[in-house]
Write a protein that holds these residues in place. Sequence first.
Motif, PDB file in Angstrom:
ATOM      1  N   ASP A 107      -7.886   7.300   2.533  1.00 52.99           N
ATOM      2  CA  ASP A 107      -7.188   6.079   2.929  1.00 52.99           C
ATOM      3  C   ASP A 107      -6.064   5.745   1.945  1.00 52.99           C
ATOM      4  OD1 ASP A 107      -8.915   5.816   5.046  1.00 52.99           O
ATOM      5  OD2 ASP A 107     -10.210   4.338   4.061  1.00 52.99           O
ATOM      6  N   ASP A 108      -5.148   4.907   2.405  1.00 57.50           N
ATOM      7  CA  ASP A 108      -4.040   4.468   1.546  1.00 57.50           C
ATOM      8  C   ASP A 108      -4.554   3.735   0.310  1.00 57.50           C
ATOM      9  OD1 ASP A 108      -2.268   5.502   3.345  1.00 57.50           O
ATOM     10  OD2 ASP A 108      -1.485   3.568   4.040  1.00 57.50           O
TER      11      ASP A 108
ATOM     12  N   SER B 215       0.858  -1.188   0.000  1.00 60.18           N
ATOM     13  CA  SER B 215       0.000   0.000   0.000  1.00 60.18           C
ATOM     14  C   SER B 215       0.891   1.233   0.000  1.00 60.18           C
ATOM     15  CB  SER B 215      -0.927   0.011   1.223  1.00 60.18           C
ATOM     16  OG  SER B 215      -0.164   0.096   2.418  1.00 60.18           O
ATOM     17  N   TYR B 216       0.300   2.374  -0.312  1.00 64.04           N
ATOM     18  CA  TYR B 216       1.041   3.632  -0.256  1.00 64.04           C
ATOM     19  C   TYR B 216       0.050   4.783  -0.056  1.00 64.04           C
ATOM     20  CZ  TYR B 216      -0.223   3.832  -5.258  1.00 64.04           C
ATOM     21  OH  TYR B 216      -0.899   3.837  -6.455  1.00 64.04           O
ATOM     22  N   PRO B 217       0.530   5.915   0.450  1.00 56.47           N
ATOM     23  CA  PRO B 217      -0.388   7.011   0.780  1.00 56.47           C
ATOM     24  C   PRO B 217      -1.060   7.611  -0.453  1.00 56.47           C
ATOM     25  CG  PRO B 217       1.728   7.281   1.886  1.00 56.47           C
ATOM     26  CD  PRO B 217       1.909   6.193   0.881  1.00 56.47           C
ATOM     27  N   SER B 218      -2.304   8.004  -0.276  1.00 57.91           N
ATOM     28  CA  SER B 218      -3.030   8.725  -1.314  1.00 57.91           C
ATOM     29  C   SER B 218      -2.438  10.114  -1.486  1.00 57.91           C
ATOM     30  CB  SER B 218      -4.511   8.831  -0.940  1.00 57.91           C
ATOM     31  OG  SER B 218      -5.191   9.697  -1.815  1.00 57.91           O
TER      32      SER B 218
ATOM     33  N   GLU C 237      -8.010   2.459  -5.037  1.00 57.87           N
ATOM     34  CA  GLU C 237      -8.041   3.756  -4.355  1.00 57.87           C
ATOM     35  C   GLU C 237      -9.406   3.941  -3.690  1.00 57.87           C
ATOM     36  OE1 GLU C 237      -7.316   8.472  -5.425  1.00 57.87           O
ATOM     37  OE2 GLU C 237      -8.413   7.199  -6.842  1.00 57.87           O
TER      38      GLU C 237
END
Length: 325
Positions: free
Chosen positions: A194-195, A185-188, A213
């Motif tokens: 949410d990630d 996962s990675y940050p939006s 997403e």
Amino acid sequence: MELKGIHHVSAITANAKQNYDFYTTILGMRLVKKTINQDDPSVYHLFYADEIGNPGTDLTFFEIPHAGTTYQGFGSISGTSLRVPNDEALAFWQTHFTEFDVDHDGIIEQGGRKVIHFRDPEQQRLALVSDETNIGVKGGKPWIRSSVPADKGIIGLGPTTLTVDNPAPTMAILTEILTFKQTGSYPSLIDGQDDILVFSTGEGGTGAEVHIEPRKDLSKERPGRGSVHHVAFRVDNEEELAKWKDRLVGARIPNSGLVDRFYFKSLYFREPNGILFELATDGPGFATDEDSEQLGESLALPPLFEDRRKEIEAKLEPLDTKRPR
């Protein structure tokens, strides 16, 4: 059975000429097939890819001349990425986009890779992603006659992003019915969201990922020009595709059954958030009815439509795709 990665992505354009100019001249992709939408033969279906249209390199467009504006939202394929060989290639593309006034956001790092988000003239949501650290599915080979240097050229499709308001049902389809596994996962990029969740299949890597997403701040997307119609995943052959049909039937998931698209065999279904998925075979390929040197230069019609050629050509706006020798 295991899906091998992304097969192709099909989007919507309202202007085939403008679309052809952008994807061949600015992006340097090769038009490997100029054909028709087999569900509506009055409009073009254009396929852009690597040198011969290898599976996993095709970005395709249905021309819908009166398509309206896309109102972006959830329940959509919200991002299509295109792979380039390395970080150095991205630096070239940043300069290239600025020179040709392409709307772009510059180089950023996202999900452990360097990327450039950009838009085509119809606001198609696109990204270039660097294969610098890729150890998964190999990319294709840029066309030697591309307008872009071969060592900087686009080598295939990267991760596809799905935007949904509730990710759980889509995740279940990917992991329980298809052969994806969550790998990260990675940050939006959007504050307060949410990630973004990463799912991978087959050999993994940039050519075999779906990113989910989650968005609670949007309404449902209203598609039009610049939106994506469906994403297709790679199946080895027709025998395996028939097994996938049986799996969907066994899970009581409505589907199209096997469909012969001539250049590949297909199977379509919608996941619970309404996004259209396709499973497509790797062959027989685009050189089935054209010499590899002339791919995309003439209107190619599958045999089912050949006896209607005059009628079909009369309804299509002429599109000159002949390339100088």
